[in-house]
Design an enzyme around this catalytic site. Structure first.
Site, mmCIF file in Angstrom:
data_model
loop_
_atom_site.group_PDB
_atom_site.id
_atom_site.type_symbol
_atom_site.label_atom_id
_atom_site.label_comp_id
_atom_site.label_asym_id
_atom_site.label_seq_id
_atom_site.Cartn_x
_atom_site.Cartn_y
_atom_site.Cartn_z
ATOM 1 N N HIS A 329 0.850 -1.197 0.000
ATOM 2 C CA HIS A 329 0.000 0.000 0.000
ATOM 3 C C HIS A 329 0.886 1.248 0.000
ATOM 4 O O HIS A 329 1.931 1.275 0.613
ATOM 5 C CB HIS A 329 -0.895 0.018 1.253
ATOM 6 N N ASP A 386 -7.851 -5.328 -0.178
ATOM 7 C CA ASP A 386 -8.316 -6.213 -1.255
ATOM 8 C C ASP A 386 -7.918 -7.663 -1.062
ATOM 9 O O ASP A 386 -8.291 -8.510 -1.882
ATOM 10 C CB ASP A 386 -7.750 -5.696 -2.594
HETATM 11 C C1 SDX Z 1 -6.171 0.041 -2.992
HETATM 12 O O1 SDX Z 1 -4.454 4.628 -2.062
HETATM 13 C C2 SDX Z 1 -5.345 3.942 -1.443
HETATM 14 O O2 SDX Z 1 -5.717 4.258 -0.346
HETATM 15 C C3 SDX Z 1 -5.903 2.745 -2.200
HETATM 16 C C4 SDX Z 1 -6.910 1.881 -1.440
HETATM 17 C C5 SDX Z 1 -8.194 2.628 -1.161
HETATM 18 O O3 SDX Z 1 -8.885 2.271 -0.200
HETATM 19 O O4 SDX Z 1 -8.544 3.525 -1.990
HETATM 20 O O5 SDX Z 1 -6.342 1.453 -0.220
HETATM 21 C C6 SDX Z 1 -7.320 0.660 -2.255
HETATM 22 O O6 SDX Z 1 -5.947 0.390 -4.116
HETATM 23 C C7 SDX Z 1 -5.295 -0.935 -2.265
HETATM 24 C C8 SDX Z 1 -4.094 -1.421 -3.124
HETATM 25 C C9 SDX Z 1 -4.593 -2.510 -4.073
HETATM 26 N N1 SDX Z 1 -3.537 -2.843 -5.049
HETATM 27 C C10 SDX Z 1 -2.881 -4.030 -4.961
HETATM 28 O O7 SDX Z 1 -3.037 -4.849 -4.054
HETATM 29 C C11 SDX Z 1 -1.923 -4.291 -6.112
HETATM 30 C C12 SDX Z 1 -0.611 -4.854 -5.576
HETATM 31 N N2 SDX Z 1 0.062 -3.767 -4.802
HETATM 32 C C13 SDX Z 1 0.941 -2.916 -5.506
HETATM 33 O O8 SDX Z 1 1.004 -2.897 -6.843
HETATM 34 C C14 SDX Z 1 1.471 -1.719 -4.724
HETATM 35 O O9 SDX Z 1 1.757 -2.144 -3.447
HETATM 36 C C15 SDX Z 1 0.579 -0.498 -4.666
HETATM 37 C C16 SDX Z 1 0.136 -0.082 -6.027
HETATM 38 C C17 SDX Z 1 -0.604 -0.766 -3.825
HETATM 39 C C18 SDX Z 1 1.396 0.623 -4.025
HETATM 40 O O10 SDX Z 1 2.395 0.946 -4.911
HETATM 41 P P1 SDX Z 1 3.479 2.094 -4.579
HETATM 42 O O11 SDX Z 1 3.186 2.772 -3.295
HETATM 43 O O12 SDX Z 1 3.636 2.911 -5.795
HETATM 44 O O13 SDX Z 1 4.748 1.264 -4.276
HETATM 45 P P2 SDX Z 1 5.717 0.659 -5.377
HETATM 46 O O14 SDX Z 1 4.902 0.048 -6.482
HETATM 47 O O15 SDX Z 1 6.736 1.687 -5.712
HETATM 48 O O16 SDX Z 1 6.377 -0.542 -4.546
HETATM 49 C C19 SDX Z 1 7.436 -0.280 -3.618
HETATM 50 C C20 SDX Z 1 8.285 -1.529 -3.635
HETATM 51 C C21 SDX Z 1 8.723 -1.913 -5.047
HETATM 52 O O17 SDX Z 1 9.927 -2.656 -4.911
HETATM 53 P P3 SDX Z 1 11.357 -1.831 -5.136
HETATM 54 O O18 SDX Z 1 11.232 -1.134 -6.458
HETATM 55 O O19 SDX Z 1 11.432 -0.873 -3.950
HETATM 56 O O20 SDX Z 1 12.387 -2.916 -5.079
HETATM 57 O O21 SDX Z 1 7.509 -2.657 -3.164
HETATM 58 C C22 SDX Z 1 7.343 -3.588 -4.213
HETATM 59 C C23 SDX Z 1 7.659 -2.871 -5.505
HETATM 60 O O22 SDX Z 1 8.166 -3.776 -6.486
HETATM 61 N N3 SDX Z 1 5.952 -4.033 -4.169
HETATM 62 C C24 SDX Z 1 5.545 -5.283 -4.343
HETATM 63 C C25 SDX Z 1 4.163 -5.242 -4.146
HETATM 64 N N4 SDX Z 1 3.778 -4.004 -3.873
HETATM 65 C C26 SDX Z 1 4.894 -3.239 -3.879
HETATM 66 N N5 SDX Z 1 6.208 -6.405 -4.634
HETATM 67 C C27 SDX Z 1 5.459 -7.547 -4.737
HETATM 68 N N6 SDX Z 1 4.115 -7.596 -4.569
HETATM 69 C C28 SDX Z 1 3.443 -6.457 -4.263
HETATM 70 N N7 SDX Z 1 2.132 -6.500 -4.102
#
Ligand code: SDX
Length: 452
Positions: A329, A386
């Site tokens: 998140h 989720d």
């Molecule tokens: C919702 O904003 C909100 O409040 C949203 C929400 C709401 O109520 O409105 O809470 C609802 O959208 C929840 C999130 C649902 N999405 C997912 O579950 C999809 C999987 N999660 C991700 O794609 C990610 O965690 C996000 C999109 C939720 C957050 O992305 P960020 O903050 O842009 O973080 P990032 O993508 O830059 O990740 C940071 C690091 C990265 O690794 P490095 O580049 O630092 O090595 O964490 C890793 C990412 O690769 N990472 C994951 C991961 N999520 C982040 N690695 C593996 N699996 C994951 N799920």
């Protein structure tokens, strides 16, 4: 020389913050090319501090850049407070755990939109108004005959909600509180109908009219599962679970879809158009679409023999393109409090209906392995809202394609509350971010016969 008793003139007082509900908290210094600039710092009611850069460009000629607005606040807001480090989430000051226990979704929707918990009379009037706006225009029902059978419910919801502005042209004036209020009630009342009809369309069953004798969630489940040939009794356990799920989805400050609603609304586009845009933003698998993507991921892992470690390792490989859906998140760097609530509902509901779902087992195993893995620990990746919600929807017999439109139903009062708050702001402006140009410099035009 000024006498020792004389004090140097005091530093100019920080300008009063233009931001409602905050107070000035000193100044931040910025050194640019040997010149020191000062910008006001403001602090909100929960101690969050921000540098007000409203005068940055006029003072320095520079702007800021912040991909994805990771460090940038777009506004102040009195609707929802969340603390990502502590895992706190409150709507209008009330913890969601308390609201989930003491209220139903309609009462929470009232709180978010009107800012206070309703009196008995206010809540009764609100419920009654919603009940009497649940039907959509008969001509809108005919839309469903035109959609392809496998149309995604989010595509249908976005289209039909946008089309509401063609049927209610008498209530589109964003500056008329009465027209805004009737549009708010129409949206809250009709979205469950619009959503349920998209499911009926997909399974070739007749569209079931809403019923005024049923509660908000009972009515939705009735429209979803009832058929005209026999009585349908809504399971009270399902009604209770859906109420809580909608409550925990109801708002979440400036997330992608809420920011979209504010962005579109800032041009004075009508409420239906703004909410339709929010539905489209929510659809993405990185946002609300993650609940569908998460169940599809769990189904893939079960079908592949249930080797959760294999998928946790895959998610750690950058080039795999695979992520644990429902994990991580932007704001929560602790367990999402909503995931905790949803997981407990999951446990309770599956036990009540004596149903064993291998997806729930796999989800718990995945959580256990991931939370013990350095990759996830270092990045503070926890289950989010989720991760478990889809398992509950499945237990209720709701098809996976419907999961994200249920998220939209939950988030609707939050979107509406933010849209209204934006319009009520004394400093409202149309949202128009700046950019730093990185393309070609001035070039001479070359006639086509001289190119190549
Ligand atoms: C919702 O904003 C909100 O409040 C949203 C929400 C709401 O109520 O409105 O809470 C609802 O959208 C929840 C999130 C649902 N999405 C997912 O579950 C999809 C999987 N999660 C991700 O794609 C990610 O965690 C996000 C999109 C939720 C957050 O992305 P960020 O903050 O842009 O973080 P990032 O993508 O830059 O990740 C940071 C690091 C990265 O690794 P490095 O580049 O630092 O090595 O964490 C890793 C990412 O690769 N990472 C994951 C991961 N999520 C982040 N690695 C593996 N699996 C994951 N799920």
């Amino acid at each position: 020389m000024p006498s020792s008793t004389q004090t140097s003139p005091s530093a100019p007082a920080a300008p009063a913050p233009p931001w409602p509900g905050t107070r000035a908290d000193g100044m931040a210094g910025l050194e640019i090319g040997g010149t020191r600039h000062e910008l006001p710092v403001i602090v909100g009611t929960e101690g969050e501090r921000a540098i007000d850069i409203a005068k940055l460009r006029s003072q320095t000629g520079l702007i800021t850049l912040d991909e994805g607005y990771v460090n940038t606040g777009s506004t102040t807001s009195a609707i929802t407070f969340l603390d990502g480090e502590q895992g706190i989430l409150r709507y209008r000051g009330y913890p969601i755990e308390v609201l989930a226990e003491k209220c139903d979704f309609v009462e929470v929707a009232y709180l978010l939109i009107y800012g206070q918990l309703p009196t008995t009379e206010e809540l009764h009037a609100f419920r009654s108004s919603l009940s009497h706006h649940t039907m959509i225009h008969e001509d809108m029902r005919s839309f469903y005959g035109a959609f392809p059978r496998d149309a995604h419910p989010m595509a249908i919801a976005g289209s039909v909600v946008g089309a509401l502005s063609t049927f209610y042209q008498d209530s589109l004036d964003v500056r008329d509180p009465r027209q805004v209020e009737v549009s708010v009630h129409r949206l809250l009342a009709k979205l469950p109908t619009i959503a349920a009809y998209s499911h009926k369309k997909s399974c070739g069953q007749p569209l079931m009219y809403p019923r005024n004798d049923l509660s908000y969630c009972e009515n939705f489940l009735h429209m979803l599962f009832a058929v005209p040939c026999e009585e349908y009794r809504v399971d009270p356990d399902f009604t209770e679970a859906l109420d809580t799920l909608l409550i925990v989805h109801a708002d979440h400050e400036q997330n992608c879809s809420t920011s979209t609603v504010r962005m579109v609304g800032s041009s004075d586009a009508n409420l239906f158009a703004s909410i339709s845009a929010g539905i489209s933003a929510l659809w993405g698998p990185l946002h609300g679409g993650a609940n569908q993507a998460c169940v599809e991921m769990l189904e893939r892992i079960v079908a592949d023999g249930g080797d959760v470690k294999k998928y946790v390792d895959l998610a750690k490989k950058k080039d795999s393109g695979f992520r644990l859906m429902g994990f991580g998140h932007r704001v929560y760097k602790n367990y999402d409090p909503r995931a905790k609530l949803i997981k407990s509902i999951c446990d309770k509901l599956l036990a009540k209906i004596a149903r064993h779902d291998p997806l729930f087992d796999i989800a718990q195993q995945l959580e256990e392995v991931a939370l013990a893995d350095d990759y996830f620990i270092e990045r503070k990746l926890y289950p989010n809202v989720d991760f478990y919600s889809g398992v509950i929807y499945r237990a209720m017999g709701i098809p996976v394609q419907m999961f994200t439109v249920l998220f939209a139903m939950g988030r609707l009062p939050g979107w509406i509350a933010h849209w209204i708050e934006m319009h009520q702001s004394p400093t409202k402006k149309i949202c128009r971010p700046r950019q730093v140009y990185s393309g070609e410099n001035l070039r001479e035009f070359v006639p086509i016969n001289q190119r190549g």
